[in-house]
Design a protein around this motif. Structure first.
Motif, PDB file in Angstrom:
ATOM      1  N   TYR A 116       7.448   1.215  -1.968  1.00 39.00           N
ATOM      2  CA  TYR A 116       6.889   0.670  -3.218  1.00 39.00           C
ATOM      3  C   TYR A 116       6.218  -0.681  -2.973  1.00 39.00           C
ATOM      4  CZ  TYR A 116       8.691   4.371  -6.161  1.00 39.00           C
ATOM      5  OH  TYR A 116       8.894   5.591  -6.760  1.00 39.00           O
ATOM      6  N   THR A 117       6.783  -1.464  -2.072  1.00 43.13           N
ATOM      7  CA  THR A 117       6.155  -2.746  -1.727  1.00 43.13           C
ATOM      8  C   THR A 117       4.807  -2.534  -1.080  1.00 43.13           C
ATOM      9  OG1 THR A 117       8.309  -3.840  -1.434  1.00 43.13           O
ATOM     10  CG2 THR A 117       6.407  -4.842  -0.342  1.00 43.13           C
ATOM     11  N   GLN A 118       4.727  -1.628  -0.123  1.00 44.46           N
ATOM     12  CA  GLN A 118       3.473  -1.402   0.599  1.00 44.46           C
ATOM     13  C   GLN A 118       2.387  -0.847  -0.314  1.00 44.46           C
ATOM     14  OE1 GLN A 118       2.717  -2.367   3.610  1.00 44.46           O
ATOM     15  NE2 GLN A 118       4.749  -3.136   4.078  1.00 44.46           N
ATOM     16  N   ALA A 119       2.754   0.085  -1.203  1.00 39.01           N
ATOM     17  CA  ALA A 119       1.762   0.661  -2.110  1.00 39.01           C
ATOM     18  C   ALA A 119       1.253  -0.385  -3.091  1.00 39.01           C
ATOM     19  CB  ALA A 119       2.361   1.846  -2.859  1.00 39.01           C
ATOM     20  N   ALA A 120       2.176  -1.214  -3.615  1.00 40.96           N
ATOM     21  CA  ALA A 120       1.763  -2.270  -4.542  1.00 40.96           C
ATOM     22  C   ALA A 120       0.880  -3.295  -3.836  1.00 40.96           C
ATOM     23  CB  ALA A 120       2.997  -2.948  -5.131  1.00 40.96           C
ATOM     24  N   ARG A 121       1.254  -3.651  -2.609  1.00 36.98           N
ATOM     25  CA  ARG A 121       0.473  -4.641  -1.860  1.00 36.98           C
ATOM     26  C   ARG A 121      -0.925  -4.117  -1.563  1.00 36.98           C
ATOM     27  NH1 ARG A 121       3.945  -6.194   2.668  1.00 36.98           N
ATOM     28  NH2 ARG A 121       4.904  -7.577   1.130  1.00 36.98           N
ATOM     29  N   ALA A 122      -1.032  -2.840  -1.207  1.00 40.28           N
ATOM     30  CA  ALA A 122      -2.351  -2.255  -0.930  1.00 40.28           C
ATOM     31  C   ALA A 122      -3.226  -2.284  -2.168  1.00 40.28           C
ATOM     32  CB  ALA A 122      -2.182  -0.824  -0.430  1.00 40.28           C
ATOM     33  N   ALA A 123      -2.631  -1.999  -3.339  1.00 41.79           N
ATOM     34  CA  ALA A 123      -3.402  -2.030  -4.585  1.00 41.79           C
ATOM     35  C   ALA A 123      -3.896  -3.438  -4.878  1.00 41.79           C
ATOM     36  CB  ALA A 123      -2.551  -1.509  -5.739  1.00 41.79           C
ATOM     37  N   MET A 124      -3.021  -4.436  -4.731  1.00 38.99           N
ATOM     38  CA  MET A 124      -3.420  -5.818  -5.005  1.00 38.99           C
ATOM     39  C   MET A 124      -4.469  -6.309  -4.015  1.00 38.99           C
ATOM     40  SD  MET A 124      -2.056  -7.050  -7.755  1.00 38.99           S
ATOM     41  CE  MET A 124      -2.301  -8.817  -7.501  1.00 38.99           C
ATOM     42  N   GLU A 125      -4.360  -5.890  -2.764  1.00 34.11           N
ATOM     43  CA  GLU A 125      -5.341  -6.323  -1.763  1.00 34.11           C
ATOM     44  C   GLU A 125      -6.729  -5.770  -2.058  1.00 34.11           C
ATOM     45  OE1 GLU A 125      -3.647  -5.105   1.925  1.00 34.11           O
ATOM     46  OE2 GLU A 125      -2.351  -6.886   2.091  1.00 34.11           O
ATOM     47  N   ASN A 126      -6.777  -4.630  -2.748  1.00 29.78           N
ATOM     48  CA  ASN A 126      -8.069  -4.018  -3.069  1.00 29.78           C
ATOM     49  C   ASN A 126      -8.583  -4.402  -4.455  1.00 29.78           C
ATOM     50  OD1 ASN A 126      -8.519  -2.559  -0.643  1.00 29.78           O
ATOM     51  ND2 ASN A 126      -6.992  -1.068  -1.264  1.00 29.78           N
ATOM     52  N   ALA A 127      -7.865  -5.283  -5.134  1.00 30.58           N
ATOM     53  CA  ALA A 127      -8.315  -5.789  -6.426  1.00 30.58           C
ATOM     54  C   ALA A 127      -9.016  -7.134  -6.223  1.00 30.58           C
ATOM     55  CB  ALA A 127      -7.131  -5.958  -7.377  1.00 30.58           C
ATOM     56  N   GLU A 128     -10.078  -7.383  -6.966  1.00 27.07           N
ATOM     57  CA  GLU A 128     -10.809  -8.650  -6.837  1.00 27.07           C
ATOM     58  C   GLU A 128     -10.062  -9.751  -7.582  1.00 27.07           C
ATOM     59  OE1 GLU A 128     -15.125 -10.708  -7.897  1.00 27.07           O
ATOM     60  OE2 GLU A 128     -14.683  -8.652  -8.538  1.00 27.07           O
ATOM     61  N   THR A 129      -9.673 -10.783  -6.863  1.00 26.55           N
ATOM     62  CA  THR A 129      -8.967 -11.908  -7.467  1.00 26.55           C
ATOM     63  C   THR A 129      -9.965 -12.929  -8.000  1.00 26.55           C
ATOM     64  OG1 THR A 129      -7.156 -11.618  -5.890  1.00 26.55           O
ATOM     65  CG2 THR A 129      -7.250 -13.707  -7.063  1.00 26.55           C
ATOM     66  N   VAL A 130      -9.646 -13.508  -9.166  1.00 24.50           N
ATOM     67  CA  VAL A 130     -10.532 -14.494  -9.776  1.00 24.50           C
ATOM     68  C   VAL A 130      -9.699 -15.645 -10.321  1.00 24.50           C
ATOM     69  CG1 VAL A 130     -10.508 -13.300 -12.018  1.00 24.50           C
ATOM     70  CG2 VAL A 130     -12.398 -14.834 -11.456  1.00 24.50           C
ATOM     71  N   ARG A 131     -10.217 -16.840 -10.212  1.00 24.53           N
ATOM     72  CA  ARG A 131      -9.557 -18.040 -10.739  1.00 24.53           C
ATOM     73  C   ARG A 131     -10.079 -18.323 -12.144  1.00 24.53           C
ATOM     74  NH1 ARG A 131     -10.888 -23.762  -9.928  1.00 24.53           N
ATOM     75  NH2 ARG A 131      -9.042 -25.052 -10.274  1.00 24.53           N
ATOM     76  N   MET A 132      -9.175 -18.350 -13.107  1.00 22.08           N
ATOM     77  CA  MET A 132      -9.521 -18.640 -14.492  1.00 22.08           C
ATOM     78  C   MET A 132      -9.141 -20.091 -14.788  1.00 22.08           C
ATOM     79  SD  MET A 132     -10.731 -15.725 -15.604  1.00 22.08           S
ATOM     80  CE  MET A 132     -10.693 -15.854 -17.395  1.00 22.08           C
TER      81      MET A 132
END
Length: 210
Positions: A116-132
């Protein structure tokens, strides 16, 4: 209240496989518990034949609201590991759902936590991070004769400019971090010898790079 926070702009997806069990991760931008619930419901419907849909979400400018669910997996093996991935990225306003297709072999608590950690980490790594950032949006109208000086000053101060309107005068739409806004307005007034017309259009959180 926080003056800035990290979130994701685009949905990220990732996958992890262990002993023929497939773990499909999806990271989604959400801003409320209701949006998180809608995202979970959509994924449950999309992967209706999967055994588990485990998730965690964090919302609020300071990440003050959060929830996780093991969805039938042994306690602490899914929801909390997913939540720790979100927290480790320093993000808020994020939902991560990991859908599991059982492969016929029990993985044990350690194997589940890892998967579950690896799958969640892979999803977050492929999401574009933005600073608000907490910002003020301004409409600044000046004479054409002042435009070059103003643009030079804005570039020097690294102020983001949006749409520019050309008419009898020029109107620039600016986004500036709130702590700098008063000083910027004063600078523009001085630079144009009081000739600039400045209107505050909005205040709130807006993206300012990563």
């Amino acid at each position: 209240m926080a003056s800035a926070y990290l979130t994701i702009r685009e949905t990220g997806k990732g996958e992890y496989e262990e002993k023929k069990s497939r773990f499909l991760g999806e990271a989604i931008h959400v801003e409320s518990e209701e949006e998180a619930a809608a995202g979970i419901a959509r994924i449950r419907k999309q992967y209706y034949d999967a055994r588990h849909h485990c998730y965690a979400w964090v919302t609020g400018e300071g990440g003050e609201r959060r929830k996780s669910s093991d969805d039938g997996e042994p306690s602490g093996t899914a929801g909390q590991p997913i939540l720790k991935v979100i927290e480790g990225c320093g993000c808020t306003n994020v939902l991560v759902v990991v859908t599991r297709y059982f492969g016929g072999t029990l993985l044990g608590t350690g194997g589940l936590v890892r998967a579950y950690t690896q799958a969640a980490r892979a999803a977050m790594e492929n999401a574009e991070t933005v600073r608000m950032c907490l910002c003020r949006q301004l409409a600044v109208t000046v004479e054409y004769s002042a435009l070059d000086r103003l643009m030079y000053a804005l570039r020097r101060e690294e102020i983001e400019t949006g749409e520019t309107e050309y008419g009898a005068k020029v109107t620039l739409h600016l986004t500036v971090e709130e702590p700098r806004a008063d000083a910027l307005e004063k600078m523009i007034t001085t630079l144009t010898s009081g000739g600039a017309h400045i209107v505050k259009e909005a205040e709130g959180f807006f993206p300012l790079g990563k």
